[in-house]
Design a protein around this motif. Sequence first.
Motif, mmCIF file in Angstrom:
data_model
loop_
_atom_site.group_PDB
_atom_site.id
_atom_site.type_symbol
_atom_site.label_atom_id
_atom_site.label_comp_id
_atom_site.label_asym_id
_atom_site.label_seq_id
_atom_site.Cartn_x
_atom_site.Cartn_y
_atom_site.Cartn_z
ATOM 1 N N ILE A 7 0.849 -1.190 0.000
ATOM 2 C CA ILE A 7 0.000 0.000 0.000
ATOM 3 C C ILE A 7 0.893 1.253 0.000
ATOM 4 N N PHE A 8 1.947 1.243 0.742
ATOM 5 C CA PHE A 8 2.879 2.361 0.787
ATOM 6 C C PHE A 8 3.499 2.594 -0.588
ATOM 7 N N LEU A 9 3.906 1.514 -1.265
ATOM 8 C CA LEU A 9 4.497 1.630 -2.594
ATOM 9 C C LEU A 9 3.472 2.161 -3.599
ATOM 10 N N PHE A 10 2.214 1.669 -3.450
ATOM 11 C CA PHE A 10 1.168 2.139 -4.343
ATOM 12 C C PHE A 10 0.929 3.639 -4.149
ATOM 13 N N LEU A 11 0.830 4.075 -2.936
ATOM 14 C CA LEU A 11 0.613 5.488 -2.645
ATOM 15 C C LEU A 11 1.812 6.335 -3.112
ATOM 16 N N ALA A 12 2.985 5.816 -2.945
ATOM 17 C CA ALA A 12 4.191 6.537 -3.383
ATOM 18 C C ALA A 12 4.198 6.671 -4.896
ATOM 19 N N ALA A 13 3.849 5.571 -5.591
ATOM 20 C CA ALA A 13 3.809 5.623 -7.055
ATOM 21 C C ALA A 13 2.722 6.582 -7.525
ATOM 22 N N ALA A 14 1.551 6.546 -6.909
ATOM 23 C CA ALA A 14 0.461 7.436 -7.284
ATOM 24 C C ALA A 14 0.860 8.890 -7.040
ATOM 25 N N GLY A 15 1.482 9.165 -5.946
ATOM 26 C CA GLY A 15 1.942 10.526 -5.640
ATOM 27 C C GLY A 15 3.001 10.993 -6.633
ATOM 28 N N PHE A 16 3.911 10.097 -6.971
ATOM 29 C CA PHE A 16 4.950 10.429 -7.944
ATOM 30 C C PHE A 16 4.314 10.745 -9.295
ATOM 31 N N HIS A 17 3.313 9.882 -9.669
ATOM 32 C CA HIS A 17 2.627 10.084 -10.941
ATOM 33 C C HIS A 17 1.918 11.441 -10.959
ATOM 34 N N THR A 18 1.243 11.794 -9.887
ATOM 35 C CA THR A 18 0.519 13.060 -9.782
ATOM 36 C C THR A 18 1.494 14.234 -9.849
ATOM 37 N N ALA A 19 2.592 14.117 -9.161
ATOM 38 C CA ALA A 19 3.585 15.192 -9.157
ATOM 39 C C ALA A 19 4.189 15.366 -10.549
ATOM 40 N N LEU A 20 4.458 14.243 -11.198
ATOM 41 C CA LEU A 20 5.031 14.309 -12.550
ATOM 42 C C LEU A 20 4.039 14.925 -13.524
ATOM 43 N N THR A 21 2.789 14.534 -13.456
ATOM 44 C CA THR A 21 1.760 15.075 -14.344
ATOM 45 C C THR A 21 1.588 16.581 -14.115
ATOM 46 N N ALA A 22 1.534 16.981 -12.881
ATOM 47 C CA ALA A 22 1.388 18.409 -12.560
ATOM 48 C C ALA A 22 2.584 19.200 -13.071
ATOM 49 N N SER A 23 3.733 18.646 -12.956
ATOM 50 C CA SER A 23 4.940 19.308 -13.425
ATOM 51 C C SER A 23 4.913 19.487 -14.935
ATOM 52 N N LEU A 24 4.495 18.430 -15.649
ATOM 53 C CA LEU A 24 4.430 18.515 -17.113
ATOM 54 C C LEU A 24 3.381 19.531 -17.562
ATOM 55 N N GLU A 25 2.213 19.545 -16.878
ATOM 56 C CA GLU A 25 1.188 20.512 -17.227
ATOM 57 C C GLU A 25 1.675 21.929 -16.970
ATOM 58 N N SER A 26 2.363 22.114 -15.888
ATOM 59 C CA SER A 26 2.914 23.422 -15.564
ATOM 60 C C SER A 26 3.917 23.861 -16.622
ATOM 61 N N ALA A 27 4.760 22.927 -17.044
ATOM 62 C CA ALA A 27 5.750 23.244 -18.069
ATOM 63 C C ALA A 27 5.067 23.611 -19.381
ATOM 64 N N GLU A 28 3.980 22.892 -19.731
ATOM 65 C CA GLU A 28 3.255 23.208 -20.957
ATOM 66 C C GLU A 28 2.631 24.596 -20.879
ATOM 67 N N LYS A 29 2.062 24.921 -19.697
ATOM 68 C CA LYS A 29 1.470 26.241 -19.525
ATOM 69 C C LYS A 29 2.534 27.329 -19.644
ATOM 70 N N GLU A 30 3.675 27.092 -19.059
ATOM 71 C CA GLU A 30 4.763 28.063 -19.143
ATOM 72 C C GLU A 30 5.223 28.228 -20.581
ATOM 73 N N ASP A 31 5.316 27.113 -21.310
ATOM 74 C CA ASP A 31 5.715 27.191 -22.712
ATOM 75 C C ASP A 31 4.701 27.977 -23.521
ATOM 76 N N THR A 32 3.429 27.676 -23.295
ATOM 77 C CA THR A 32 2.374 28.387 -24.015
ATOM 78 C C THR A 32 2.398 29.861 -23.641
ATOM 79 N N PHE A 33 2.495 30.125 -22.348
ATOM 80 C CA PHE A 33 2.560 31.509 -21.894
ATOM 81 C C PHE A 33 3.808 32.196 -22.442
ATOM 82 N N GLY A 34 4.918 31.447 -22.432
ATOM 83 C CA GLY A 34 6.174 31.981 -22.955
ATOM 84 C C GLY A 34 6.058 32.289 -24.437
#
Length: 124
Positions: A7-34
């Motif tokens: 369960i700990f590994l699952f939660l860690a993987a899910a959190g990592f996935h969420t953080a990675l997705t948020a980071s990519l979306e943020s980068a896309e927004k910055e690129d678009t804004f840029g």
Amino acid sequence: MRVGVPIFLFLAAAGFHTALTASLESAEKEDTFGEEVGLEQLSDLQKRDQEEFEAAQMSEAVQDENTEEENDTQEEDMNRDGNVEADQHESESDEDVDGMRQKREHLEANVEEADETTNLAEVE
């Protein structure tokens, strides 16, 4: 504890996935804004460059007009100077001609006097 590790590994993987997705979306927004900001800045730069180019052309046109006016003025001055020199030369030539005419008349008068003197001497 064995159940907690997966369960700990699952939660860690899910959190990592969420953080990675948020980071990519943020980068896309910055690129678009840029890109949007970049286009605006590029547009502003192009406008400034165009204005500077037009100002430079206007400046060159004014300089060309001034240069042409100066050249015309210089030509007029040169023509005027040339006319003055020609007038002076003509005056000098006229003076030379008058002087030569006077010398010739004087010489002719001397020759006539000499002829008269010779004729008188022959008559006597």
